[in-house]
Scaffold this motif. Structure first.
Motif, PDB file in Angstrom:
ATOM      1  N   GLY A 125    -123.240  -7.437  74.272  1.00 37.05           N
ATOM      2  CA  GLY A 125    -122.290  -7.652  73.299  1.00 37.05           C
ATOM      3  C   GLY A 125    -121.737  -6.471  72.543  1.00 37.05           C
ATOM      4  O   GLY A 125    -120.782  -6.739  71.715  1.00 37.05           O
ATOM      5  N   ARG A 126    -122.418  -5.531  72.428  1.00 32.36           N
ATOM      6  CA  ARG A 126    -121.772  -4.341  71.495  1.00 32.36           C
ATOM      7  C   ARG A 126    -120.527  -3.692  72.106  1.00 32.36           C
ATOM      8  O   ARG A 126    -119.666  -3.640  71.042  1.00 32.36           O
ATOM      9  N   LEU A 127    -120.516  -3.410  73.135  1.00 33.43           N
ATOM     10  CA  LEU A 127    -119.276  -2.886  73.603  1.00 33.43           C
ATOM     11  C   LEU A 127    -118.224  -3.688  73.518  1.00 33.43           C
ATOM     12  O   LEU A 127    -116.865  -3.314  73.206  1.00 33.43           O
ATOM     13  N   ASP A 128    -118.071  -5.169  73.671  1.00 37.89           N
ATOM     14  CA  ASP A 128    -117.299  -6.243  73.631  1.00 37.89           C
ATOM     15  C   ASP A 128    -116.887  -6.225  72.019  1.00 37.89           C
ATOM     16  O   ASP A 128    -115.607  -6.094  71.920  1.00 37.89           O
ATOM     17  N   PHE A 129    -117.683  -6.209  71.040  1.00 40.20           N
ATOM     18  CA  PHE A 129    -117.486  -6.172  69.674  1.00 40.20           C
ATOM     19  C   PHE A 129    -116.766  -5.032  69.310  1.00 40.20           C
ATOM     20  O   PHE A 129    -115.902  -5.082  68.328  1.00 40.20           O
ATOM     21  N   ILE A 130    -117.389  -3.789  69.714  1.00 39.31           N
ATOM     22  CA  ILE A 130    -116.545  -2.455  69.419  1.00 39.31           C
ATOM     23  C   ILE A 130    -114.965  -2.585  69.585  1.00 39.31           C
ATOM     24  O   ILE A 130    -114.102  -2.408  68.849  1.00 39.31           O
ATOM     25  N   LYS A 131    -114.711  -2.987  70.801  1.00 42.03           N
ATOM     26  CA  LYS A 131    -113.532  -3.333  71.347  1.00 42.03           C
ATOM     27  C   LYS A 131    -112.723  -4.403  70.515  1.00 42.03           C
ATOM     28  O   LYS A 131    -111.384  -4.140  70.340  1.00 42.03           O
ATOM     29  N   GLU A 132    -113.406  -5.262  70.328  1.00 44.68           N
ATOM     30  CA  GLU A 132    -112.761  -6.485  69.411  1.00 44.68           C
ATOM     31  C   GLU A 132    -112.364  -5.926  68.105  1.00 44.68           C
ATOM     32  O   GLU A 132    -111.404  -6.392  67.450  1.00 44.68           O
ATOM     33  N   THR A 133    -112.892  -4.985  67.502  1.00 47.44           N
ATOM     34  CA  THR A 133    -112.510  -4.198  66.243  1.00 47.44           C
ATOM     35  C   THR A 133    -111.517  -3.185  66.383  1.00 47.44           C
ATOM     36  O   THR A 133    -111.529  -2.420  65.639  1.00 47.44           O
ATOM     37  N   TYR A 134    -111.211  -3.083  67.435  1.00 44.91           N
ATOM     38  CA  TYR A 134    -109.912  -1.823  68.079  1.00 44.91           C
ATOM     39  C   TYR A 134    -110.483  -0.521  67.817  1.00 44.91           C
ATOM     40  O   TYR A 134    -109.790   0.076  67.308  1.00 44.91           O
ATOM     41  N   SER A 135    -111.912  -0.445  68.098  1.00 40.41           N
ATOM     42  CA  SER A 135    -112.360   0.861  68.135  1.00 40.41           C
ATOM     43  C   SER A 135    -113.125   1.477  69.326  1.00 40.41           C
ATOM     44  O   SER A 135    -113.382   0.663  70.147  1.00 40.41           O
TER      45      SER A 135
END
Length: 288
Positions: A190-200
């Motif tokens: 889930g780390r990569l998904d959440f990083i992308k969710e925050t547009y970073s």
């Protein structure tokens, strides 16, 4: 090298990043080697640098800043980040995100490097016993006083990233994580998904697993090399470039720490290499 925004609110950075964090333990490091590495990075278009952490000796950084000045680059031409929040004392290493420790560490670092500010202050680890409101208020204070332009995190898990975000009124512009073909955990936890969710975009350290991908003897490393070699022959590139390019297609920004000019060039040139959908998933089939 193309420059891209690290997030929707963060700075514009080079697609490959160079780190000094291992220089303290490099027996082959001399002033001349250091100068050649820095000049090589600049010539390749790398303008983003990891200065290590608050304990890093200023000698390597002094060489860096002297060389940058000689090459005609101004402070605003480079993006600098460093990590704070991990303390070593009496043989014990532990997280310390207290206001006093973070501010003292940052002031000590800025003074040692003769800097007015860093571009990204990375909080290294989330302290289990420090008050979250105090941590968030300290990070906001650091940005509001101009000692750092942005904040990021280093080596936090997904729930810690989300938790800290809830207490902040300013964005976390990036997450510094370990990710490579032998350690793809961030894709699945889930780390990569959440990083992308925050547009970073994540800063990815050990993109070649410390060289294990290139020469490791494990069954998985051997299988990965076999597939990379097949694709490399088709694309007329090398497997080091492909391994890094595979990560870049996930949105990652690879961090290079080698003294080898060839290794640095391979990582930099990987930013222009693209795997087809079929080839990317051929590699993924072994990685997952």
């Amino acid at each position: 090298m193309k420059k891209i925004y690290i997030s929707d609110s963060g700075p514009k950075v080079s697609k490959a990043i160079y780190s000094f964090w291992r220089w303290e333990n490099e027996s082959a490091l001399t002033d001349e080697v250091a100068k050649s590495v820095i000049e090589h990075c600049v010539n390749l278009g790398i303008n983003t640098f990891d200065l290590g952490n608050y304990e890093t000796s200023s000698n390597s950084q002094k060489i860096f800043f002297n060389e940058i000045n000689k090459l005609g680059l101004k402070r605003q031409d480079v993006v600098l980040f460093a990590k704070f929040g991990l303390q070593k004392k009496d043989g014990v290493e532990y997280f310390n995100n207290s206001r006093s420790f973070l501010l003292e560490s940052l002031d000590k670092f800025l003074e040692a490097q003769n800097l007015e500010y860093i571009d990204i202050f990375l909080l290294e680890g989330l302290d289990f016993i420090s008050d979250l409101e105090e941590i968030a208020a300290t990070l906001e204070y650091i940005v509001h006083t101009g000692k750092a332009k942005h904040i990021g995190i280093a080596n936090l898990n997904n729930s810690q990233h989300k938790l800290l975000s809830k207490f902040l009124s300013i964005p976390i512009v990036t997450s510094h994580i370990e990710m490579n073909l032998l350690k793809p955990d961030a894709i699945f936890d889930g780390r990569l998904d959440f990083i992308k969710e925050t547009y970073s975009k994540p800063l990815v350290w050990a993109p070649l697993a410390g060289g294990e991908i290139l020469s490791g003897g494990s069954e998985k490393a051997i299988k990965i090399r076999k597939i990379l070699n097949e694709i490399a022959q088709k694309q007329n590139v090398n497997i080091e470039q492909l391994a890094v390019a595979w990560l870049i297609q996930l949105g990652a920004l690879p961090i290079i720490g080698s003294l080898s000019l060839e290794r640095i060039r391979n990582a930099a040139e990987a930013t222009e290499v693209k795997l087809s959908h079929e080839d990317w998933y051929k590699v993924f089939s072994v990685v997952k």
